[in-house]
Design a protein around this motif. Structure first.
Motif, PDB file in Angstrom:
ATOM      1  N   HIS A 257       0.766  -1.045   0.161  1.00 45.11           N
ATOM      2  CA  HIS A 257      -0.029  -0.118   0.143  1.00 45.11           C
ATOM      3  C   HIS A 257       0.976   1.269   0.038  1.00 45.11           C
ATOM      4  CE1 HIS A 257      -3.680  -2.460   0.706  1.00 45.11           C
ATOM      5  NE2 HIS A 257      -4.256  -1.420   0.547  1.00 45.11           N
ATOM      6  N   LEU A 258       1.917   1.258   0.610  1.00 45.02           N
ATOM      7  CA  LEU A 258       2.870   2.397   0.769  1.00 45.02           C
ATOM      8  C   LEU A 258       3.963   2.303  -0.177  1.00 45.02           C
ATOM      9  CD1 LEU A 258       3.112   3.488   4.427  1.00 45.02           C
ATOM     10  CD2 LEU A 258       1.653   4.169   2.560  1.00 45.02           C
ATOM     11  N   GLY A 259       4.220   1.222  -1.214  1.00 48.45           N
ATOM     12  CA  GLY A 259       5.031   1.282  -1.962  1.00 48.45           C
ATOM     13  C   GLY A 259       6.692   1.021  -1.562  1.00 48.45           C
ATOM     14  N   ALA A 260       6.856   0.575  -0.630  1.00 46.42           N
ATOM     15  CA  ALA A 260       8.116   0.571   0.044  1.00 46.42           C
ATOM     16  C   ALA A 260       8.169  -0.533   1.318  1.00 46.42           C
ATOM     17  CB  ALA A 260       8.607   1.767   0.583  1.00 46.42           C
ATOM     18  N   ASN A 261       9.279  -1.162   1.640  1.00 40.70           N
ATOM     19  CA  ASN A 261       9.489  -2.024   2.791  1.00 40.70           C
ATOM     20  C   ASN A 261       9.791  -0.999   3.993  1.00 40.70           C
ATOM     21  OD1 ASN A 261       9.208  -4.264   1.263  1.00 40.70           O
ATOM     22  ND2 ASN A 261      10.912  -5.143   1.488  1.00 40.70           N
ATOM     23  N   PHE A 262       8.808  -0.623   4.687  1.00 38.59           N
ATOM     24  CA  PHE A 262       9.023   0.396   5.725  1.00 38.59           C
ATOM     25  C   PHE A 262       9.014  -0.148   7.175  1.00 38.59           C
ATOM     26  CE2 PHE A 262       4.585   0.384   5.042  1.00 38.59           C
ATOM     27  CZ  PHE A 262       3.840   0.500   6.242  1.00 38.59           C
ATOM     28  N   VAL A 263       8.465  -1.184   7.184  1.00 30.94           N
ATOM     29  CA  VAL A 263       8.391  -1.674   8.774  1.00 30.94           C
ATOM     30  C   VAL A 263       9.721  -2.372   9.130  1.00 30.94           C
ATOM     31  CG1 VAL A 263       7.061  -3.431  10.099  1.00 30.94           C
ATOM     32  CG2 VAL A 263       5.775  -2.362   8.377  1.00 30.94           C
ATOM     33  N   ASP A 264      10.301  -1.778  10.389  1.00 29.50           N
ATOM     34  CA  ASP A 264      11.419  -2.202  10.766  1.00 29.50           C
ATOM     35  C   ASP A 264      11.313  -3.539  11.912  1.00 29.50           C
ATOM     36  OD1 ASP A 264      12.963   0.043   9.710  1.00 29.50           O
ATOM     37  OD2 ASP A 264      11.653   1.303  11.036  1.00 29.50           O
ATOM     38  N   THR A 265      10.306  -3.089  12.688  1.00 28.16           N
ATOM     39  CA  THR A 265      10.182  -4.432  13.741  1.00 28.16           C
ATOM     40  C   THR A 265       8.720  -5.072  13.703  1.00 28.16           C
ATOM     41  OG1 THR A 265      12.022  -3.647  15.033  1.00 28.16           O
ATOM     42  CG2 THR A 265      10.513  -4.950  16.386  1.00 28.16           C
ATOM     43  N   VAL A 266       8.577  -6.326  13.950  1.00 24.32           N
ATOM     44  CA  VAL A 266       7.378  -6.908  14.115  1.00 24.32           C
ATOM     45  C   VAL A 266       7.248  -7.595  15.352  1.00 24.32           C
ATOM     46  CG1 VAL A 266       5.659  -8.597  13.103  1.00 24.32           C
ATOM     47  CG2 VAL A 266       7.178  -7.040  11.686  1.00 24.32           C
ATOM     48  N   LEU A 267       6.048  -7.319  16.278  1.00 25.47           N
ATOM     49  CA  LEU A 267       5.964  -7.927  17.422  1.00 25.47           C
ATOM     50  C   LEU A 267       5.096  -9.115  17.044  1.00 25.47           C
ATOM     51  CD1 LEU A 267       5.561  -5.064  20.007  1.00 25.47           C
ATOM     52  CD2 LEU A 267       7.768  -6.023  19.157  1.00 25.47           C
ATOM     53  N   VAL A 268       5.607 -10.539  17.563  1.00 19.33           N
ATOM     54  CA  VAL A 268       4.628 -11.539  17.204  1.00 19.33           C
ATOM     55  C   VAL A 268       4.366 -12.548  18.339  1.00 19.33           C
ATOM     56  CG1 VAL A 268       4.642 -13.695  15.704  1.00 19.33           C
ATOM     57  CG2 VAL A 268       5.617 -11.666  14.809  1.00 19.33           C
ATOM     58  N   ASN A 269       2.892 -12.759  18.641  1.00 19.05           N
ATOM     59  CA  ASN A 269       2.827 -13.567  19.846  1.00 19.05           C
ATOM     60  C   ASN A 269       3.059 -15.124  19.434  1.00 19.05           C
ATOM     61  OD1 ASN A 269       1.383 -14.448  22.081  1.00 19.05           O
ATOM     62  ND2 ASN A 269      -0.071 -15.344  20.616  1.00 19.05           N
ATOM     63  N   ILE A 270       3.604 -15.730  20.475  1.00 18.44           N
ATOM     64  CA  ILE A 270       3.865 -17.054  20.238  1.00 18.44           C
ATOM     65  C   ILE A 270       3.190 -17.813  21.089  1.00 18.44           C
ATOM     66  CG2 ILE A 270       6.257 -16.601  19.346  1.00 18.44           C
ATOM     67  CD1 ILE A 270       7.432 -17.344  21.973  1.00 18.44           C
ATOM     68  N   ALA A 271       2.515 -17.367  22.361  1.00 19.67           N
ATOM     69  CA  ALA A 271       1.655 -18.309  23.043  1.00 19.67           C
ATOM     70  C   ALA A 271       0.357 -18.952  22.325  1.00 19.67           C
ATOM     71  CB  ALA A 271       1.230 -17.247  24.282  1.00 19.67           C
ATOM     72  N   PRO A 272       0.439 -20.350  22.572  1.00 23.34           N
ATOM     73  CA  PRO A 272      -0.763 -21.067  22.025  1.00 23.34           C
ATOM     74  C   PRO A 272      -2.037 -20.341  22.370  1.00 23.34           C
ATOM     75  CG  PRO A 272       0.226 -22.375  23.510  1.00 23.34           C
ATOM     76  CD  PRO A 272       1.236 -21.041  23.325  1.00 23.34           C
ATOM     77  N   VAL A 273      -3.150 -20.409  21.802  1.00 22.05           N
ATOM     78  CA  VAL A 273      -4.295 -19.925  22.071  1.00 22.05           C
ATOM     79  C   VAL A 273      -5.289 -21.348  22.516  1.00 22.05           C
ATOM     80  CG1 VAL A 273      -6.668 -18.923  21.267  1.00 22.05           C
ATOM     81  CG2 VAL A 273      -4.402 -18.131  20.463  1.00 22.05           C
ATOM     82  N   PRO A 274      -5.607 -21.323  23.678  1.00 19.87           N
ATOM     83  CA  PRO A 274      -6.492 -22.635  24.182  1.00 19.87           C
ATOM     84  C   PRO A 274      -7.570 -22.866  23.316  1.00 19.87           C
ATOM     85  CG  PRO A 274      -5.644 -21.282  26.103  1.00 19.87           C
ATOM     86  CD  PRO A 274      -5.356 -20.319  24.698  1.00 19.87           C
TER      87      PRO A 274
END
Length: 343
Positions: A257-274
């Motif tokens: 959408h912005l025409g560039a790779n602009f995201v530096d850091t991604v926060l990802v959840n690794i806890a399983p969803v019961p």
């Protein structure tokens, strides 16, 4: 997967400046936790919502929808709890004239008419509510969200788009009242350019995060800023928006959408969803956990921070605001005044 780190300088002697861009239920949770952890918070809130009490008020009074703004104001307010409860009070459905309306929405609408626009209204209300931080509507004018679907059809209106049950290809915004190009106020742009970190999400990718970035000067500011740009990936996929998405797919959509790779850091959840932790009727848009694709994220130039960000409450699946805020501030303290060169 262990956290990935890079060496950058530490802030000393001031509160880190954090700009959070989004809307929906996730935004007030994150800004409240950031405030409680002593960040200098600026919330940039979407104004393209046309559902619920906000949508009804917008149809009658032609103001920017106030619901998301109201919730963020309360999250950052130092008012006594009773006054917050009054501001948030929603009239019973049996009250035919006020049915479903929140008092705060009506106050915001009234101030918008009195003061010549939503932006000044929110600044006035921020002072009255003793807000610690800044709450900025993404635009001073009501915007309409548009979507093109993968089948080539298009729709206008956030509620209509999410109810269509189709896969979204792209979104954009227009001024609701005329052909004027949507613009963010100068204060919004200045906050993004001066930030230590800029955070997007958590929230609906196409209807809470991207409507802000599709305001041209706001999106350009996010590309231009030397702040660390962080994306908080949703824990669950969302019907009509991100079905079958991986975490990397979310970032690919943002970049496209912005025409560039602009995201530096991604926060990802690794806890399983019961299993059976989600009330499928109450949260009928929520589907399954977002699948991880760490290599895909690295290929997009992202640093990945993975941790247990899960919080179960009210038979729903949410981010733990305190844990997310802690990671954001860890990055902010590292970034400091040594702004990196943008890609």
């Amino acid at each position: 997967m262990p956290n990935e780190t890079k060496t950058i300088r530490v802030i000393r002697g001031r509160r880190p400046k954090v700009v959070v861009i989004g809307g929906g239920t996730g935004l007030p949770v994150i800004v409240k936790s950031l405030r409680e952890q002593n960040a200098d918070v600026t919330a940039v809130v979407t104004v393209a919502d046309d559902g619920g009490s906000s949508g009804v008020i917008r149809n009658y009074i032609n103001v920017v929808p106030p619901g998301d703004i109201r919730n963020v104001l309360v999250a950052l307010s130092d008012m006594p709890e009773l006054e917050k409860q009054v501001f948030q009070y929603r009239f019973d459905s049996g009250d035919s004239f006020f049915a479903g309306h929140a008092i705060g929405n009506l106050i915001i609408a009234a101030l918008s008419e009195m003061g010549g626009g939503i932006f000044q209204a929110v600044q006035t209300l921020s002072s009255m509510m003793k807000v610690d931080g800044h709450v900025y509507p993404a635009s001073n004018r009501p915007l309409t969200l548009h979507a093109e679907f993968t089948d080539g059809t298009t729709l206008a209106g956030e509620a209509e788009i999410t109810a269509a049950g189709k896969h979204i290809k792209r979104v954009w915004v227009t001024d609701t009242d005329d052909a004027q190009e949507p613009e963010a106020m100068p204060q919004v742009i200045d906050a993004i350019l001066a930030a230590d970190v800029v955070v997007m999400g958590p929230g609906s990718l196409f209807t809470s995060v991207l409507p802000n970035l599709m305001i041209k000067n706001l999106g350009q500011a996010v590309l231009k800023t030397r702040a660390e740009v962080i994306y908080v990936v949703n824990i669950m996929t969302q019907k009509g928006e991100t079905e079958r998405f991986t975490d990397a797919d979310h970032v690919r959509v943002l970049n496209r959408h912005l025409g560039a790779n602009f995201v530096d850091t991604v926060l990802v959840n690794i806890a399983p969803v019961p299993k059976n932790s989600l009330d499928a009727q109450k949260y009928n848009e929520i589907l399954v956990p977002v699948r991880p694709d760490y290599q895909g994220l690295r290929d997009l130039g992202c640093r990945v921070i993975s941790a247990d960000f899960l919080k179960l409450r009210d038979r729903g699946v949410f981010h733990d605001g305190d844990k997310v805020a802690s990671e954001i501030l860890n990055l902010a303290f590292q970034v400091g005044t040594m702004k990196k060169r943008k890609r």
